[in-house]
Design a protein around this motif. Structure first.
Motif, PDB file in Angstrom:
ATOM      1  N   ASP A  27      23.894  20.982  24.281  1.00  0.00           N
ATOM      2  CA  ASP A  27      24.551  20.217  25.336  1.00  0.00           C
ATOM      3  C   ASP A  27      24.447  18.751  24.952  1.00  0.00           C
ATOM      4  OD1 ASP A  27      24.830  22.592  26.676  1.00  0.00           O
ATOM      5  OD2 ASP A  27      23.163  22.244  28.034  1.00  0.00           O
ATOM      6  N   GLN A  29      25.032  14.830  26.321  1.00  0.00           N
ATOM      7  CA  GLN A  29      25.295  13.883  27.397  1.00  0.00           C
ATOM      8  C   GLN A  29      25.186  12.495  26.807  1.00  0.00           C
ATOM      9  OE1 GLN A  29      23.308  11.449  29.265  1.00  0.00           O
ATOM     10  NE2 GLN A  29      25.115  11.107  30.491  1.00  0.00           N
ATOM     11  N   LEU A  33      23.472   7.580  32.656  1.00  0.00           N
ATOM     12  CA  LEU A  33      23.080   8.690  33.508  1.00  0.00           C
ATOM     13  C   LEU A  33      22.662   8.112  34.852  1.00  0.00           C
ATOM     14  CD1 LEU A  33      22.618  11.729  33.637  1.00  0.00           C
ATOM     15  CD2 LEU A  33      20.306  11.342  32.830  1.00  0.00           C
ATOM     16  N   SER A  73      30.259   8.032  31.548  1.00  0.00           N
ATOM     17  CA  SER A  73      29.393   9.117  31.128  1.00  0.00           C
ATOM     18  C   SER A  73      30.243  10.278  30.642  1.00  0.00           C
ATOM     19  CB  SER A  73      28.557   9.592  32.312  1.00  0.00           C
ATOM     20  OG  SER A  73      27.218   9.676  31.987  1.00  0.00           O
ATOM     21  N   TYR A  75      29.909  14.428  29.229  1.00  0.00           N
ATOM     22  CA  TYR A  75      29.013  15.576  29.151  1.00  0.00           C
ATOM     23  C   TYR A  75      29.785  16.756  28.588  1.00  0.00           C
ATOM     24  CZ  TYR A  75      25.696  19.177  30.497  1.00  0.00           C
ATOM     25  OH  TYR A  75      24.809  20.222  30.469  1.00  0.00           O
ATOM     26  N   ARG A  77      29.051  20.755  27.508  1.00  0.00           N
ATOM     27  CA  ARG A  77      28.090  21.857  27.570  1.00  0.00           C
ATOM     28  C   ARG A  77      28.403  22.880  26.501  1.00  0.00           C
ATOM     29  NH1 ARG A  77      24.185  23.337  30.881  1.00  0.00           N
ATOM     30  NH2 ARG A  77      23.672  25.531  31.020  1.00  0.00           N
ATOM     31  N   ASP A 107      24.646  16.942  38.399  1.00  0.00           N
ATOM     32  CA  ASP A 107      24.442  17.233  36.988  1.00  0.00           C
ATOM     33  C   ASP A 107      23.302  16.409  36.411  1.00  0.00           C
ATOM     34  OD1 ASP A 107      26.577  18.955  37.168  1.00  0.00           O
ATOM     35  OD2 ASP A 107      28.023  17.530  36.370  1.00  0.00           O
ATOM     36  N   LEU A 111      20.128  17.739  34.381  1.00  0.00           N
ATOM     37  CA  LEU A 111      19.820  17.262  33.035  1.00  0.00           C
ATOM     38  C   LEU A 111      18.361  16.832  32.916  1.00  0.00           C
ATOM     39  CD1 LEU A 111      22.985  15.160  32.182  1.00  0.00           C
ATOM     40  CD2 LEU A 111      22.227  17.230  31.043  1.00  0.00           C
TER      41      LEU A 111
END
Length: 152
Positions: A27, A29, A33, A73, A75, A77, A107, A111
């Motif tokens: 994953d 990211q 955040l 941001s 992300y 997965r 999320d 995380l």
């Protein structure tokens, strides 16, 4: 002949396994955040400095548009489709006037939980840092400071 057949079977097996996507894709990211507590603390009338202390440095801060900060941001997965979220702050004369956009509120919490499970077995003690001393460090201070004499 038997070697040729076993070589072909092995080659077909290797191609089949290579096509199964057994390669690990983590994953990913990236960007800012943000969590709900931080975003909820933003109030119209805050100065840029107050917002900077609370939120951190924005991802995008254009020198041509100094009244707008973007916190971006992304992300992804397990190599799937990438989600892009943008949280925009608008200022007027260094004062926050508007917030808009979305962020990874739920999320982000997930995380943080996921990152803790990967660090569970790690033996490092974050409170000590790299400068921990042992009894031998105190005995030998590099030869200086012993009786005020440097050896001459």
């Amino acid at each position: 002949m038997q070697k040729l057949i076993s070589l072909l079977v092995l080659a077909m097996l290797a191609l089949t396994v290579a096509g199964c996507q057994i390669v690990y894709k983590p994953d990913v990211q990236q960007g800012n955040l943000l969590d709900k507590k931080t975003v909820d603390q933003l109030k119209p009338g805050m100065t840029k400095h107050q917002v900077l202390v609370l939120m951190g440095t924005p991802s995008v801060s254009s020198p041509f548009e100094q009244s707008r900060w973007d916190y971006v941001s992304t992300y992804s997965r397990r190599g799937g489709a990438m989600k892009v979220r943008t949280f925009t702050l608008t200022f007027n004369n260094d004062t926050l006037v508007r917030t808009e956009g979305d962020f990874f509120a739920q999320d982000a919490q997930q995380l943080v939980k996921d990152s803790k499970k990967y660090n569970a077995g790690y033996p490092a003690n974050e409170t000590e840092g790299d400068k921990s001393t042992s009894p031998n460090d105190k005995k030998n201070d590099g030869g200086f400071g012993q009786g005020g004499n440097d050896g001459h």
